[in-house]
Design an enzyme around this catalytic site. Structure first.
Site, PDB file in Angstrom:
ATOM      1  N   GLU A   1      84.486  45.914  16.482  1.00  0.00           N
ATOM      2  CA  GLU A   1      85.512  47.284  16.343  1.00  0.00           C
ATOM      3  C   GLU A   1      86.760  47.699  17.848  1.00  0.00           C
ATOM      4  O   GLU A   1      86.496  46.548  18.377  1.00  0.00           O
ATOM      5  CB  GLU A   1      83.640  47.838  17.614  1.00  0.00           C
ATOM      6  CG  GLU A   1      82.592  47.982  16.138  1.00  0.00           C
ATOM      7  CD  GLU A   1      81.411  48.024  17.386  1.00  0.00           C
ATOM      8  OE1 GLU A   1      81.784  48.783  17.839  1.00  0.00           O
ATOM      9  OE2 GLU A   1      80.196  47.961  16.474  1.00  0.00           O
TER      10      GLU A   1
ATOM     11  N   CYS B   1      80.216  36.750  21.082  1.00  0.00           N
ATOM     12  CA  CYS B   1      80.808  36.470  22.965  1.00  0.00           C
ATOM     13  C   CYS B   1      79.169  34.776  23.180  1.00  0.00           C
ATOM     14  O   CYS B   1      77.905  35.254  23.404  1.00  0.00           O
ATOM     15  CB  CYS B   1      80.173  37.124  23.911  1.00  0.00           C
ATOM     16  SG  CYS B   1      80.450  37.335  25.494  1.00  0.00           S
TER      17      CYS B   1
ATOM     18  N   CYS C   1      75.536  37.144  29.734  1.00  0.00           N
ATOM     19  CA  CYS C   1      74.675  38.528  30.157  1.00  0.00           C
ATOM     20  C   CYS C   1      74.406  39.186  30.065  1.00  0.00           C
ATOM     21  O   CYS C   1      73.686  39.396  28.230  1.00  0.00           O
ATOM     22  CB  CYS C   1      75.997  39.479  30.482  1.00  0.00           C
ATOM     23  SG  CYS C   1      77.802  38.625  30.903  1.00  0.00           S
TER      24      CYS C   1
ATOM     25  N   CYS D   1      74.682  43.004  28.115  1.00  0.00           N
ATOM     26  CA  CYS D   1      75.460  42.799  26.286  1.00  0.00           C
ATOM     27  C   CYS D   1      74.412  42.191  25.421  1.00  0.00           C
ATOM     28  O   CYS D   1      74.073  40.476  25.037  1.00  0.00           O
ATOM     29  CB  CYS D   1      76.166  41.495  26.854  1.00  0.00           C
ATOM     30  SG  CYS D   1      78.027  41.955  25.744  1.00  0.00           S
TER      31      CYS D   1
ATOM     32  N   GLY E   1      83.474  40.403  23.103  1.00  0.00           N
ATOM     33  CA  GLY E   1      83.889  38.734  23.212  1.00  0.00           C
ATOM     34  C   GLY E   1      84.453  38.650  24.368  1.00  0.00           C
ATOM     35  O   GLY E   1      84.763  40.304  26.052  1.00  0.00           O
ATOM     36  N   GLU E   2      84.905  38.178  24.782  1.00  0.00           N
ATOM     37  CA  GLU E   2      85.605  37.781  27.048  1.00  0.00           C
ATOM     38  C   GLU E   2      87.055  37.776  25.909  1.00  0.00           C
ATOM     39  O   GLU E   2      87.496  36.076  25.857  1.00  0.00           O
ATOM     40  CB  GLU E   2      84.849  36.545  27.105  1.00  0.00           C
ATOM     41  CG  GLU E   2      85.435  35.256  28.207  1.00  0.00           C
ATOM     42  CD  GLU E   2      85.887  36.527  29.485  1.00  0.00           C
ATOM     43  OE1 GLU E   2      86.999  36.660  29.768  1.00  0.00           O
ATOM     44  OE2 GLU E   2      85.335  37.213  29.814  1.00  0.00           O
TER      45      GLU E   2
ATOM     46  N   SER F   1      84.711  41.512  35.599  1.00  0.00           N
ATOM     47  CA  SER F   1      83.386  42.353  35.315  1.00  0.00           C
ATOM     48  C   SER F   1      82.545  41.972  36.534  1.00  0.00           C
ATOM     49  O   SER F   1      82.123  40.695  36.433  1.00  0.00           O
ATOM     50  CB  SER F   1      82.878  42.065  33.948  1.00  0.00           C
ATOM     51  OG  SER F   1      83.207  42.817  33.252  1.00  0.00           O
ATOM     52  N   LEU F   2      82.031  42.823  37.759  1.00  0.00           N
ATOM     53  CA  LEU F   2      81.485  42.264  38.740  1.00  0.00           C
ATOM     54  C   LEU F   2      80.375  41.926  38.668  1.00  0.00           C
ATOM     55  O   LEU F   2      79.087  40.980  38.585  1.00  0.00           O
ATOM     56  CB  LEU F   2      81.596  41.995  39.840  1.00  0.00           C
ATOM     57  CG  LEU F   2      81.829  41.829  41.117  1.00  0.00           C
ATOM     58  CD1 LEU F   2      82.621  40.694  41.745  1.00  0.00           C
ATOM     59  CD2 LEU F   2      81.979  42.952  42.302  1.00  0.00           C
ATOM     60  N   HIS F   3      79.229  42.818  38.233  1.00  0.00           N
ATOM     61  CA  HIS F   3      77.743  43.687  38.728  1.00  0.00           C
ATOM     62  C   HIS F   3      76.996  42.692  39.328  1.00  0.00           C
ATOM     63  O   HIS F   3      75.776  42.860  39.767  1.00  0.00           O
ATOM     64  CB  HIS F   3      77.617  43.338  37.217  1.00  0.00           C
ATOM     65  CG  HIS F   3      78.536  43.424  35.847  1.00  0.00           C
ATOM     66  ND1 HIS F   3      79.472  44.898  36.013  1.00  0.00           N
ATOM     67  CD2 HIS F   3      79.695  43.117  34.897  1.00  0.00           C
ATOM     68  CE1 HIS F   3      80.192  44.613  34.709  1.00  0.00           C
ATOM     69  NE2 HIS F   3      79.673  43.144  34.662  1.00  0.00           N
TER      70      HIS F   3
ATOM     71  N   ASN G   1      74.132  51.567  30.784  1.00  0.00           N
ATOM     72  CA  ASN G   1      74.114  52.374  29.053  1.00  0.00           C
ATOM     73  C   ASN G   1      72.579  51.078  28.296  1.00  0.00           C
ATOM     74  O   ASN G   1      73.411  50.035  28.198  1.00  0.00           O
ATOM     75  CB  ASN G   1      74.927  51.755  27.814  1.00  0.00           C
ATOM     76  CG  ASN G   1      74.566  52.302  26.724  1.00  0.00           C
ATOM     77  OD1 ASN G   1      74.147  54.276  26.834  1.00  0.00           O
ATOM     78  ND2 ASN G   1      74.611  52.138  25.749  1.00  0.00           N
TER      79      ASN G   1
ATOM     80  N   CYS H   1      79.742  49.925  22.099  1.00  0.00           N
ATOM     81  CA  CYS H   1      80.270  48.275  21.574  1.00  0.00           C
ATOM     82  C   CYS H   1      79.244  47.497  20.938  1.00  0.00           C
ATOM     83  O   CYS H   1      78.153  47.825  21.790  1.00  0.00           O
ATOM     84  CB  CYS H   1      81.287  47.429  22.335  1.00  0.00           C
ATOM     85  SG  CYS H   1      81.649  46.807  21.497  1.00  0.00           S
TER      86      CYS H   1
END
Length: 374
Positions: free
Chosen positions: A93, A118, A122, A125, A168-169, A223-225, A299, A342
């Site tokens: 996408e 991926c 995570c 994800c 993906g990374e 991307s810390l999170h 989300n 996504c």
């Protein structure tokens, strides 16, 4: 001999190809213009080539294209979602976003995928649940932009910004990522300026260091999170291999070498990483870095029980972070009336036709939007 995929070649590699078939180097520049500014997909249309050369190209080379399976446009026409089929039947996408207040509608941002699936796993994800199927080839990355540009050109619009934040990374597909950036940036092609390209990563330390050595003025988004190793390792397994101390050290190296502000993406998950103490820890963690924090309310993802926090908690979190002198933004999803997150369009298509691998369902448009308009 197998046919040469000319869309997978850098300009200098194209020159070598033309020399290998007995032609001058300048033929490479002509082909770049045909492919990337005139959207040619058939050698027979390249009228400044002789008939003999066009025949030779048809015999020895190819110009593959991604197949557009579905396109969705939000009601306000500011977000468009594209589902592309790859030659092997897999799908990825891409998202087109337009920001009137910053760029003008005619200058759009494209959010691009770099892998099918991926491997980072995570918890929030969905693409990690399916695992990594394969890396995208260079041309498959670039052709997402090319096909979008081809679609919007009749409206007088153009892709002016690229964010590598799709499925993906990106840094796990480092060689093809770098090659695609060179093609997107090329002055006789799509001409996307380096300062208008952003790469998002979950924190692959060696690859961040390698990217710094390219010495490009592009934007790096982390991307810390999680504000500490305990929280981050629980939701992002990559942190076990590259803990925060290592990640922040290489971020400082990157900033010292490039002089660019860093973006830290922080998906806020209710009662996981959104406590007052977490906000203080995040502010302390990022002190000393010239950075922007994108706070992204979760989300919801099928298969993950995490919840989106209340807006009061989101604003309180932001207020605390900014007490440490760190700029932050809170971004909401764009295109909520379409399959904007996504992986959702990909999943919806799979339910209607042949099964497609599950893709990530965190908000690609939310994270990308925040970086695109900084």
């Amino acid at each position: 001999m197998p046919a040469t995929n000319l869309k997978d070649l850098l300009p200098e590699e194209l020159e070598h190809y033309f020399e290998s078939i007995g032609e001058k180097k300048f033929r490479a520049r002509q082909l770049i213009k045909w492919v990337y500014t005139r959207y040619a997909d058939d050698f027979s249309t390249m009228t400044d080539y002789s008939k003999a050369l066009r025949t030779r190209l048809a015999e020895t080379a190819t110009l593959p294209q991604l197949k557009l399976v579905e396109r969705q446009v939000s009601a306000e026409s500011q977000t468009e979602k594209y589902l592309f089929q790859l030659p092997d039947g897999q799908a990825v996408e891409s998202v087109l976003m337009k920001f009137e207040e910053h760029l003008g509608f005619e200058r759009a941002t494209a959010c691009i995928s770099t892998q099918v699936g991926c491997a980072m796993d995570c918890v929030f994800c969905a693409s990690g649940q399916a695992g990594l199927l394969r890396n995208l080839k260079t041309w498959e990355i670039v052709d997402q932009v090319l096909q979008i540009q081809k679609a919007i050109a009749p409206r007088g619009e153009r892709v002016a910004n690229i964010v590598f934040m799709g499925i993906g990374e990106p840094l796990a597909n480092y060689t093809n990522l770098v090659k695609s950036i060179k093609l997107l940036n090329h002055g006789e092609g799509l001409q996307i300026g380096m300062r208008h390209i952003a790469v998002s990563t979950c924190g692959l330390v060696p690859q961040i260091r390698k990217l710094a050595q390219e010495n490009w003025p592009l934007r790096l988004a982390i991307s810390l999170h999680g504000p500490n190793d305990e929280v981050r390792s629980r939701i992002m397994p990559i942190n076990v291999k590259y803990p925060l101390a290592d990640l922040l050290a290489v971020c400082k190296e990157y900033q010292d070498g490039t002089g660019r502000r860093l973006t830290f993406e922080y998906i806020l998950i209710d009662e996981v990483n959104d406590a007052t103490e977490h906000a203080h820890q995040l502010g302390q963690l990022l002190q000393g870095l010239h950075s922007l924090v994108n706070i992204i309310p979760l989300n919801p993802v099928e298969g993950y029980e995490g919840r989106r926090p209340s807006m009061n908690k989101v604003r309180n979190f932001q207020r605390i972070v900014e007490q440490y002198g760190i700029k932050s933004t809170v971004r909401q999803e764009m295109g909520t009336d379409i399959d904007a997150a996504c992986g959702q369009l990909r999943r919806a298509h799979a339910e209607k036709s042949a099964p497609l691998p599950t893709g990530t369902r965190i908000s690609l448009t939310t994270a990308a939007a925040a970086v695109a308009i900084e």
